[in-house]
Design an enzyme around this catalytic site. Structure first.
Site, short mmCIF file in Angstrom:
data_model
loop_
_atom_site.label_atom_id
_atom_site.label_comp_id
_atom_site.label_asym_id
_atom_site.label_seq_id
_atom_site.Cartn_x
_atom_site.Cartn_y
_atom_site.Cartn_z
N MET A 26 1.11 -1.37 0.02
CA MET A 26 -0.06 -0.06 -0.07
C MET A 26 0.93 1.25 -0.02
O MET A 26 0.46 2.11 0.62
CB MET A 26 -1.03 -0.01 1.23
N HIS A 30 8.99 1.18 3.29
CA HIS A 30 10.28 1.38 4.13
C HIS A 30 10.97 0.08 3.81
O HIS A 30 10.94 -0.96 2.86
CB HIS A 30 9.68 1.21 5.36
N HIS A 33 9.51 -3.55 3.15
CA HIS A 33 9.10 -3.72 1.85
C HIS A 33 10.05 -3.81 0.81
O HIS A 33 9.97 -4.89 -0.08
CB HIS A 33 8.17 -2.33 1.21
N GLN A 57 -10.43 -2.55 2.48
CA GLN A 57 -9.72 -3.35 3.71
C GLN A 57 -9.78 -2.37 4.93
O GLN A 57 -9.29 -2.60 5.94
CB GLN A 57 -8.43 -3.93 3.43
N MET A 180 8.88 -2.60 11.32
CA MET A 180 8.71 -1.63 10.48
C MET A 180 7.28 -1.38 10.13
O MET A 180 6.80 -2.47 9.80
CB MET A 180 9.93 -1.69 9.35
N SER A 182 4.47 1.47 7.76
CA SER A 182 4.25 2.77 7.30
C SER A 182 3.64 3.58 8.31
O SER A 182 3.45 4.73 8.33
CB SER A 182 3.28 2.60 6.00
N ARG A 183 2.94 3.00 9.28
CA ARG A 183 2.30 3.77 10.36
C ARG A 183 2.97 4.42 11.26
O ARG A 183 2.69 5.37 11.99
CB ARG A 183 1.11 2.98 11.17
O1 PAF Z 1 -0.33 -5.61 3.65
C1 PAF Z 1 -0.55 -4.79 3.02
O2 PAF Z 1 0.06 -3.67 2.75
C2 PAF Z 1 -1.97 -4.73 2.35
O3 PAF Z 1 -2.87 -5.52 3.39
C3 PAF Z 1 -2.02 -5.65 0.92
C4 PAF Z 1 -1.59 -7.17 1.22
C5 PAF Z 1 -1.07 -4.89 -0.10
C6 PAF Z 1 -3.28 -5.62 0.41
O4 PAF Z 1 -3.85 -4.44 0.10
#
Ligand code: PAF
Length: 273
Positions: A26, A30, A33, A57, A180, A182-183
């Site tokens: 999403m 960082h 990822h 979600q 780690m 993003s929040r």
């Molecule tokens: O983990 C995430 O960042 C999200 O839940 C995902 C798997 C990209 C689905 O939107």
């Protein structure tokens, strides 16, 4: 690196005979990822990284609105990798109608995160199934930080007989053990110090579990964590997720935690065995 907002355009550029790895994200990338991207690159010929804040979600609209979005800085972080295709779509490129499907996730979406975020896992499964359907990857990479999400995706893939290998990747942590996320950037420096203690509490439980296999976190530890300044605990539980989905092989006991540090919600988990 090539960036696409249309999946049809992206598909025209990826040779369908190549082995493809998919890294759904999403954004607000960082090191966690980037470790998924690197692992995917080491195991596939081409890698598709998706950057999309999936509305279905989010059970809380204000959370969706404030979720960090930094496409330019995300692209900067990916620029030097070769053989990657970035998919950063609009809602319309993915959804005819922005709604979740309903999946049979057995009890998995009723416990832990499922209890606190109703509908969340159906939204995750909806977008991940769409991405699998569009890109038909050989391998797909997800971080263990969202361990319950990983189990939901494995369950969905098994139940729908989707042909993809789900690769689980170790949680990447800061020096003080905070997973780690993003929040994390939403926290003040004081809150960030408190958040750094969460991992130590999980390790404490692991030590107790090693000596005497417990199935609940001792109340004294829950109280200690809950009394940290600015910390509001939602759950701190020992679970084996395979007990909640017949599609999972033994995942082993893990400790799962969710708490608010100020206005930031933190989740984490640790294998106990
Ligand atoms: O983990 C995430 O960042 C999200 O839940 C995902 C798997 C990209 C689905 O939107």
């Amino acid at each position: 690196m090539r960036v696409f907002s249309s999946h049809k355009e992206l598909l025209k550029s990826v040779d369908s005979n190549k082995q493809v790895g998919l890294v759904p994200t999403m954004g607000s990338l960082h090191k966690g990822h980037l470790s998924l991207v690197e692992r995917a690159l080491s195991e596939n010929e081409k890698v598709i990284v998706t950057i999309y804040v999936n509305p279905t979600q989010f059970n809380d609209i204000s959370d969706l609105k404030k979720y960090p979005r930094n496409l330019e800085s995300d692209l900067d972080k990916l620029r030097d990798y070769k053989n990657i295709f970035i998919y950063s779509p609009t809602d319309e490129d993915l959804y005819e109608e922005v709604v979740s499907k309903n999946y049979d996730l057995e009890n998995l979406d009723k416990i832990l995160e499922g209890k606190y975020r109703p509908g969340h896992f159906n939204g995750v499964a909806t977008i991940v199934e769409k991405l699998f359907d569009i890109f038909n990857p050989n391998n797909a990479y997800f971080g263990e930080k969202d361990f319950q999400q990983l189990s939901v995706i494995k369950t969905m893939v098994k139940k729908l007989s989707i042909s993809v290998n789900i690769i689980s990747c170790e949680t990447i942590r800061e020096a003080d053990g905070l997973a780690m996320s993003s929040r994390n950037k939403h926290m003040t420096s004081e809150e960030r110090l408190i958040a750094g203690k969460i991992n130590k509490f999980m390790i404490k439980v692991k030590e107790i579990y090693k000596n005497k296999k417990i199935d609940k976190v001792p109340i004294s530890i829950i109280d200690e964590l809950d009394s940290l300044k600015n910390c509001k605990l939602e759950y701190f539980e020992i679970e084996n997720l395979s007990k909640h989905s017949s599609s999972l092989t033994d995942e082993g006991d893990r400790i799962f935690i969710a708490c608010w540090i100020g206005k930031t919600r933190i989740i984490d988990n640790l294998a106990l065995r």
